[in-house]
Design an enzyme around this catalytic site. Sequence first.
Site, short mmCIF file in Angstrom:
data_model
loop_
_atom_site.label_atom_id
_atom_site.label_comp_id
_atom_site.label_asym_id
_atom_site.label_seq_id
_atom_site.Cartn_x
_atom_site.Cartn_y
_atom_site.Cartn_z
N LYS A 97 -62.85 -59.67 -12.27
CA LYS A 97 -63.29 -60.52 -11.17
C LYS A 97 -62.12 -60.74 -10.24
O LYS A 97 -61.00 -60.99 -10.71
CB LYS A 97 -63.81 -61.86 -11.69
CG LYS A 97 -64.33 -62.79 -10.60
CD LYS A 97 -64.86 -64.09 -11.21
CE LYS A 97 -65.41 -65.02 -10.13
NZ LYS A 97 -65.93 -66.28 -10.72
N THR A 156 -54.56 -66.19 -9.27
CA THR A 156 -55.42 -66.17 -10.46
C THR A 156 -55.87 -64.77 -10.81
O THR A 156 -56.15 -64.49 -11.99
CB THR A 156 -56.66 -67.07 -10.28
OG1 THR A 156 -57.39 -66.66 -9.12
CG2 THR A 156 -56.25 -68.53 -10.15
N TYR A 157 -55.94 -63.86 -9.84
CA TYR A 157 -56.36 -62.49 -10.15
C TYR A 157 -55.22 -61.74 -10.86
O TYR A 157 -55.38 -61.28 -12.00
CB TYR A 157 -56.79 -61.75 -8.88
CG TYR A 157 -57.22 -60.32 -9.12
CD1 TYR A 157 -58.12 -60.01 -10.13
CD2 TYR A 157 -56.72 -59.28 -8.33
CE1 TYR A 157 -58.51 -58.71 -10.35
CE2 TYR A 157 -57.12 -57.97 -8.54
CZ TYR A 157 -58.01 -57.69 -9.55
OH TYR A 157 -58.40 -56.39 -9.78
N ALA A 158 -54.08 -61.63 -10.20
CA ALA A 158 -52.95 -60.97 -10.85
C ALA A 158 -52.52 -61.75 -12.10
O ALA A 158 -52.16 -61.16 -13.12
CB ALA A 158 -51.79 -60.84 -9.87
N LYS A 161 -54.81 -61.01 -15.00
CA LYS A 161 -54.71 -59.62 -15.47
C LYS A 161 -53.38 -59.37 -16.18
O LYS A 161 -53.29 -58.49 -17.05
CB LYS A 161 -54.84 -58.65 -14.29
CG LYS A 161 -56.26 -58.47 -13.75
CD LYS A 161 -57.13 -57.69 -14.70
CE LYS A 161 -58.45 -57.30 -14.07
NZ LYS A 161 -59.31 -56.51 -15.00
#
Length: 250
Positions: A97, A156-158, A161
């Site tokens: 996401k 929050t994405y990096a 992940k």
Amino acid sequence: MTGSLAGKSAIIAAGAKNLGGLISTSLAAEGANVLVHYNSTSTEDEANRTVMAARGHGVQALKFQADLTVPSNVELLFETALDVFGSIDIAVNTVGKVLRKPIVETTEAEYDSMFDINAKAAYFFLKEAGKRLEDGGRIVTIVTSLLAAFTDGYSTYAGSKSPVEHFTRAAAKEFAARGISVNNVAPGPMDTPFFYPQETPDRAQFHASQAMGNRLTRIQDIAPLVQFLVTDGGWITGQTLFANGGYTTR
């Protein structure tokens, strides 16, 4: 059925469309039976099309709907594949996401959702793969080239992940005695419907300008790399392979 994966079976998480869909049909074309996972009922039609395309290569294929942020659903995913195929050799996780939002505007609910989808689901997918795969199996997780970027907006994405690299290194060591390789593939910004809602046209153009050919990463750039890792590339393990046309590097 002939092909480099004849007689093998694969689970592709989020395998119904975009990159996951191409990986599903690519592995089927090489002879692998495929379980095509999808999360939302809105994706069911695409899951059906991907399953039919896979079956067109003469292999077994089925769809499976579940929210993989729930560990019991991940267990059921692998149990279903074992029941149908008899064994599992390959597990590819393309679940993810994307959120672009400043830290000061990010809610707790958004934070929790991002880490559930990008980190928690990945962890328990690795866990079940480590328990269920045949010796000599192959595991690949799709992460992001933003792991090597110094930029704003994608905390929050990096951030969600990045734990997957640590999960992968640990799993590669823990599963090595059984000959199971565990790797990540980190695409650059991809030309898919997930990318554009997060960016302005100017920013999208900038991202494209940073790679060879002044273009974004395409799913056709990534699927062959995944296929290599689950076939001839099995000696590679514990790595994150950046495939982004020179967009960024460590």
